[in-house]
Write a protein that holds these residues in place. Structure first.
Motif, PDB file in Angstrom:
ATOM      1  N   ILE A 276      54.897  80.100  64.825  1.00  0.00           N
ATOM      2  CA  ILE A 276      56.146  79.355  65.542  1.00  0.00           C
ATOM      3  C   ILE A 276      57.241  80.146  65.137  1.00  0.00           C
TER       4      ILE A 276
ATOM      5  N   GLN B 150      64.735  74.253  64.321  1.00  0.00           N
ATOM      6  CA  GLN B 150      63.881  73.609  65.613  1.00  0.00           C
ATOM      7  C   GLN B 150      63.028  74.538  66.170  1.00  0.00           C
ATOM      8  N   SER B 151      61.855  74.383  66.573  1.00  0.00           N
ATOM      9  CA  SER B 151      60.999  75.269  67.394  1.00  0.00           C
ATOM     10  C   SER B 151      61.309  75.862  68.660  1.00  0.00           C
TER      11      SER B 151
ATOM     12  N   TYR C 114      59.538  76.289  74.045  1.00  0.00           N
ATOM     13  CA  TYR C 114      59.574  74.637  73.690  1.00  0.00           C
ATOM     14  C   TYR C 114      60.927  74.354  74.056  1.00  0.00           C
TER      15      TYR C 114
ATOM     16  N   ILE D  39      53.000  70.620  67.397  1.00  0.00           N
ATOM     17  CA  ILE D  39      53.239  72.123  67.457  1.00  0.00           C
ATOM     18  C   ILE D  39      52.304  72.947  66.239  1.00  0.00           C
ATOM     19  N   THR D  40      52.330  72.410  65.044  1.00  0.00           N
ATOM     20  CA  THR D  40      51.940  72.999  63.834  1.00  0.00           C
ATOM     21  C   THR D  40      50.419  72.922  64.067  1.00  0.00           C
TER      22      THR D  40
ATOM     23  N   LYS E 149      61.413  79.571  64.873  1.00  0.00           N
ATOM     24  CA  LYS E 149      62.166  78.413  64.719  1.00  0.00           C
ATOM     25  C   LYS E 149      63.807  79.080  64.910  1.00  0.00           C
TER      26      LYS E 149
ATOM     27  N   SER F 113      56.700  68.086  66.245  1.00  0.00           N
ATOM     28  CA  SER F 113      56.595  69.124  65.476  1.00  0.00           C
ATOM     29  C   SER F 113      54.969  69.136  64.860  1.00  0.00           C
TER      30      SER F 113
ATOM     31  N   ARG G 243      56.070  79.755  70.662  1.00  0.00           N
ATOM     32  CA  ARG G 243      54.835  79.889  70.027  1.00  0.00           C
ATOM     33  C   ARG G 243      54.373  81.204  70.468  1.00  0.00           C
TER      34      ARG G 243
ATOM     35  N   GLU H  44      60.690  68.116  59.106  1.00  0.00           N
ATOM     36  CA  GLU H  44      60.303  67.880  60.343  1.00  0.00           C
ATOM     37  C   GLU H  44      59.349  66.715  60.245  1.00  0.00           C
TER      38      GLU H  44
END
Length: 152
Positions: free
Chosen positions: A78, A146-147, A135, A71-72, A80, A68, A150, A63
């Motif tokens: 997360i 892919q996320s 997302y 998001i982290t 995925k 990304s 959350r 990623e």
């Protein structure tokens, strides 16, 4: 079933959470099983050449997008996508979404469905908590890794 379709099926199963898969269709019989490192595929069919045993290496996604990284940095866990396919937020077009932002979920609760090759894969929550973000949109194509959500 064409050779390309068999290769696509192998890829989808390889990137899914499934450890065993079996398909019997017309004159095609495919059995796949995998562990976390490799997957062995066996196929018998008169029109699919050289597919008796094929080892597959597990592909690890990378990623690098700014999304990304963003998001982290946020708190929470997360979820995925374990496979490539079409994301469905609800079990049917006339049904309510499995989850929405603010919903409390427990480990094992179904969050969504990802369809791959007409197989509806329910995606369970690996975490207990509250849905903080979603997302992807309904019927959006998603990639492996892919996320999707959350959970905080």
């Amino acid at each position: 079933m064409t050779y390309a379709e068999v290769k696509e099926l192998i890829s989808i199963v390889n990137h899914s959470v499934l450890t065993n898969f079996e398909l019997n269709m017309d004159n095609v019989s495919i059995k796949m099983s995998k562990n976390k490192d490799t997957m062995i595929t066996q196929s018998t069919s008169s029109n699919v050449p050289n597919m008796q045993t094929t080892p597959i290496q597990t592909i690890q996604p990378t990623e690098t997008s700014s999304v990304s990284e963003e998001i982290t940095e946020q708190s929470g866990n997360i979820v995925k996508s374990p496979i490539v396919g079409t994301f469905y937020a609800a079990p049917g077009s006339d049904k309510p979404s499995f989850v929405k932002i603010g919903d409390k979920v427990k480990e094992g609760d179904i969050l969504c469905i990802v369809e791959a090759m007409k197989i509806m894969n329910e995606i369970p929550s690996p975490y207990t908590g509250e849905i903080a973000e979603i997302y992807v949109s309904n019927e959006e194509l998603v990639e492996y890794g892919q996320s999707l959500f959350r959970i905080k």
